[in-house]
Design a protein around this motif. Sequence first.
Motif, PDB file in Angstrom:
ATOM      1  N   HIS A   4       0.842  -1.203   0.000  1.00  0.00           N
ATOM      2  CA  HIS A   4       0.000   0.000   0.000  1.00  0.00           C
ATOM      3  C   HIS A   4       0.875   1.249   0.000  1.00  0.00           C
ATOM      4  O   HIS A   4       1.898   1.299   0.683  1.00  0.00           O
ATOM      5  N   VAL A  81     -14.272  -0.233   6.363  1.00  0.00           N
ATOM      6  CA  VAL A  81     -13.730  -1.555   6.665  1.00  0.00           C
ATOM      7  C   VAL A  81     -13.837  -1.816   8.160  1.00  0.00           C
ATOM      8  O   VAL A  81     -13.531  -0.945   8.979  1.00  0.00           O
ATOM      9  N   VAL A  83     -12.496  -2.852  11.408  1.00  0.00           N
ATOM     10  CA  VAL A  83     -11.110  -2.873  11.901  1.00  0.00           C
ATOM     11  C   VAL A  83     -10.679  -4.268  12.332  1.00  0.00           C
ATOM     12  O   VAL A  83      -9.579  -4.716  11.995  1.00  0.00           O
ATOM     13  N   ASP A  85     -11.447  -7.043  11.246  1.00  0.00           N
ATOM     14  CA  ASP A  85     -11.310  -7.987  10.131  1.00  0.00           C
ATOM     15  C   ASP A  85     -10.063  -7.747   9.276  1.00  0.00           C
ATOM     16  O   ASP A  85      -9.781  -8.527   8.371  1.00  0.00           O
ATOM     17  N   ILE A  86      -9.325  -6.689   9.542  1.00  0.00           N
ATOM     18  CA  ILE A  86      -8.124  -6.376   8.749  1.00  0.00           C
ATOM     19  C   ILE A  86      -7.026  -7.372   9.107  1.00  0.00           C
ATOM     20  O   ILE A  86      -6.685  -7.539  10.278  1.00  0.00           O
ATOM     21  N   GLU A  87      -6.489  -8.029   8.092  1.00  0.00           N
ATOM     22  CA  GLU A  87      -5.473  -9.053   8.326  1.00  0.00           C
ATOM     23  C   GLU A  87      -4.052  -8.507   8.311  1.00  0.00           C
ATOM     24  O   GLU A  87      -3.198  -8.986   9.046  1.00  0.00           O
ATOM     25  N   ASP A  88      -3.776  -7.514   7.472  1.00  0.00           N
ATOM     26  CA  ASP A  88      -2.433  -6.939   7.372  1.00  0.00           C
ATOM     27  C   ASP A  88      -2.116  -6.189   8.666  1.00  0.00           C
ATOM     28  O   ASP A  88      -2.802  -5.227   9.011  1.00  0.00           O
ATOM     29  N   MET A  91      -1.543  -2.296   8.289  1.00  0.00           N
ATOM     30  CA  MET A  91      -2.780  -1.607   7.931  1.00  0.00           C
ATOM     31  C   MET A  91      -3.718  -1.551   9.138  1.00  0.00           C
ATOM     32  O   MET A  91      -4.400  -0.554   9.368  1.00  0.00           O
ATOM     33  N   LYS A  92      -3.713  -2.597   9.938  1.00  0.00           N
ATOM     34  CA  LYS A  92      -4.553  -2.623  11.133  1.00  0.00           C
ATOM     35  C   LYS A  92      -4.133  -1.513  12.093  1.00  0.00           C
ATOM     36  O   LYS A  92      -4.980  -0.813  12.650  1.00  0.00           O
ATOM     37  N   ARG A  95      -5.292   1.814  10.719  1.00  0.00           N
ATOM     38  CA  ARG A  95      -6.748   1.959  10.871  1.00  0.00           C
ATOM     39  C   ARG A  95      -7.149   2.138  12.329  1.00  0.00           C
ATOM     40  O   ARG A  95      -8.127   2.822  12.625  1.00  0.00           O
TER      41      ARG A  95
END
Length: 116
Positions: A4, A81, A83, A85-88, A91-92, A95
Amino acid sequence: MTEHRIYSTSFASVYPHYVAKAQRKGRTRAEVDEIIRWLTGYTEKELDAELEKKTSFEDFFGQAPRLNPLRNLITRVVCGVRVEDIEDPLMKEIRYLDKLIDELAKGKAMEKILRK
């Protein structure tokens, strides 16, 4: 899979947007800083140094002194999204910060934002 773009973006370039969002809703830069320090473990001096160095988001979170274990209590939707459920992992973290700033701008009490 490509990385990203936000990962290589300097935290200092986005920080003024966090502050502006909070200030538009009557909150302060000090509150934004308190949230960032709570989440990452940076001291005020360390946070200022990271901003001055224009550290990337990847390094900002990767070098954070102590990510707050209570950050896992941050749930719900941010930027469309969920929060939790974010796997990375990176990125978590980003967020989580976005969600905390959103809560601040929506007038939530600091005690609740900081999960006290």
